[in-house]
Design an enzyme around this catalytic site. Structure first.
Site, PDB file in Angstrom:
ATOM      1  N   ARG A 177    -152.425 -20.083 -23.489  1.00 41.06           N
ATOM      2  CA  ARG A 177    -151.072 -19.618 -23.168  1.00 41.06           C
ATOM      3  C   ARG A 177    -150.971 -19.347 -21.680  1.00 41.06           C
ATOM      4  NH1 ARG A 177    -148.683 -14.890 -26.873  1.00 41.06           N
ATOM      5  NH2 ARG A 177    -150.008 -13.693 -25.495  1.00 41.06           N
ATOM      6  N   ASP A 222    -157.296  -9.823 -27.339  1.00 38.60           N
ATOM      7  CA  ASP A 222    -157.370 -11.286 -27.204  1.00 38.60           C
ATOM      8  C   ASP A 222    -158.593 -11.769 -27.984  1.00 38.60           C
ATOM      9  OD1 ASP A 222    -156.723 -13.632 -24.647  1.00 38.60           O
ATOM     10  OD2 ASP A 222    -158.257 -13.875 -26.192  1.00 38.60           O
TER      11      ASP A 222
HETATM   12  C1  PRP Z   1    -154.429 -17.101 -28.003  1.00 37.52           C
HETATM   13  C2  PRP Z   1    -154.699 -17.315 -29.477  1.00 37.52           C
HETATM   14  C3  PRP Z   1    -153.743 -18.430 -29.846  1.00 37.52           C
HETATM   15  C4  PRP Z   1    -152.565 -18.134 -28.970  1.00 37.52           C
HETATM   16  C5  PRP Z   1    -151.521 -17.424 -29.788  1.00 37.52           C
HETATM   17  O1  PRP Z   1    -155.094 -18.051 -27.259  1.00 37.52           O
HETATM   18  O2  PRP Z   1    -156.026 -17.626 -29.792  1.00 37.52           O
HETATM   19  O3  PRP Z   1    -154.256 -19.719 -29.569  1.00 37.52           O
HETATM   20  O4  PRP Z   1    -153.018 -17.270 -27.914  1.00 37.52           O
HETATM   21  O5  PRP Z   1    -150.379 -17.205 -29.033  1.00 37.52           O
HETATM   22  P1  PRP Z   1    -148.987 -17.905 -29.332  1.00 37.52           P
HETATM   23  O6  PRP Z   1    -148.744 -17.806 -30.802  1.00 37.52           O
HETATM   24  O7  PRP Z   1    -148.030 -17.057 -28.530  1.00 37.52           O
HETATM   25  O8  PRP Z   1    -149.045 -19.310 -28.848  1.00 37.52           O
HETATM   26  P2  PRP Z   1    -155.242 -17.940 -25.666  1.00 37.52           P
HETATM   27  O9  PRP Z   1    -154.056 -18.490 -24.991  1.00 37.52           O
HETATM   28  O10 PRP Z   1    -155.596 -16.526 -25.314  1.00 37.52           O
HETATM   29  O11 PRP Z   1    -156.429 -18.921 -25.360  1.00 37.52           O
HETATM   30  P3  PRP Z   1    -157.997 -18.707 -25.621  1.00 37.52           P
HETATM   31  O12 PRP Z   1    -158.211 -18.771 -27.135  1.00 37.52           O
HETATM   32  O13 PRP Z   1    -158.617 -19.839 -24.919  1.00 37.52           O
HETATM   33  O14 PRP Z   1    -158.383 -17.361 -25.074  1.00 37.52           O
END
Ligand code: PRP
Length: 210
Positions: free
Chosen positions: A104, A200
């Site tokens: 994100r 997270d």
């Molecule tokens: C987090 C999580 C999802 C996403 C959810 O990933 O694992 O993939 O955010 O958010 P959304 O429903 O608003 O799209 P992140 O972006 O933190 O990436 P990462 O798993 O690499 O830390």
């Protein structure tokens, strides 16, 4: 029509979720809880998989045995979804694993699609999207669209924790996708994090917090 949303209700789910929420839980403890909850989610989410019957000879006699008769794909969203793969593979050892990379954007909370291992053809018959967190739902929608483009018609979303906003968005915008989650929390905060949530998941799984 809105999509079907299944929320797990079980005391063991509540206990493992508490471990995930607790900020003092170690990385090892967090990963273990994700594993347990993924197994329980998988049990529910695979309940309608069809099997074919074949005879099996036991040491005593013969009887009907069962084999899965569909090609199953697991599609973890990097990074956090990776932690849900092993428990699913333990249950369905013949599953194919096809990774998608998304993160994100911190300023806009919109997903950035940076990696896809989905092949151009030969779609699986049923795909399970794996991501512990469904916040705005943007990442899940993007993953679902990529899998649909691959040619998969039966897609299920497995998340451990979801926001009401993310659930509603998925229900409205991808009504054909069945959603399984352990809990739907109160809301998203102004930074688009699930409240009360667990922080997270990717950072806590991979010890990259801070
Ligand atoms: C987090 C999580 C999802 C996403 C959810 O990933 O694992 O993939 O955010 O958010 P959304 O429903 O608003 O799209 P992140 O972006 O933190 O990436 P990462 O798993 O690499 O830390």
């Amino acid at each position: 029509m809105k999509s079907d949303v299944q929320v797990m209700r079980h005391p063991l789910v509540d206990c493992h979720l508490t471990a995930l929420r607790d900020e003092t839980t170690s990385g090892a403890g967090f990963r273990q809880a994700v594993k347990m909850l993924s197994t329980l989610l998988a049990y529910e989410a695979t309940a309608n998989l069809k099997t074919t019957i074949r005879p099996v000879k036991t040491p005593i006699t013969t009887c009907d045995g069962h084999d899965l008769n569909r090609r199953v794909g697991l599609v973890p969203i990097l990074r956090a979804g990776v932690a849900m793969v092993e428990p699913m593979l333990d249950l369905i050892p013949t599953s194919e694993v096809w990774h998608l990379g998304m993160y994100r954007d911190e300023a806009t909370a919109t997903p950035v699609h940076y990696y896809s291992k989905l092949p151009p053809n030969k779609p699986v018959e049923v795909a399970f999207v794996l991501d512990p967190m469904l916040a705005t739902g943007g990442s899940a929608l993007m993953a679902i669209d990529a899998i649909r483009e691959w040619g998969v018609t039966e897609i299920k979303m497995l998340s451990i924790i979801a926001s009401p906003e993310g659930i509603e968005r998925l229900q409205n915008e991808r009504p054909e996708v069945q959603v399984h989650t352990c809990v739907i929390d109160q809301s998203l905060n102004e930074d688009h994090f699930i409240v009360p949530g667990l922080g997270d998941a990717g950072d806590r799984i991979f010890n990259t917090t801070g």
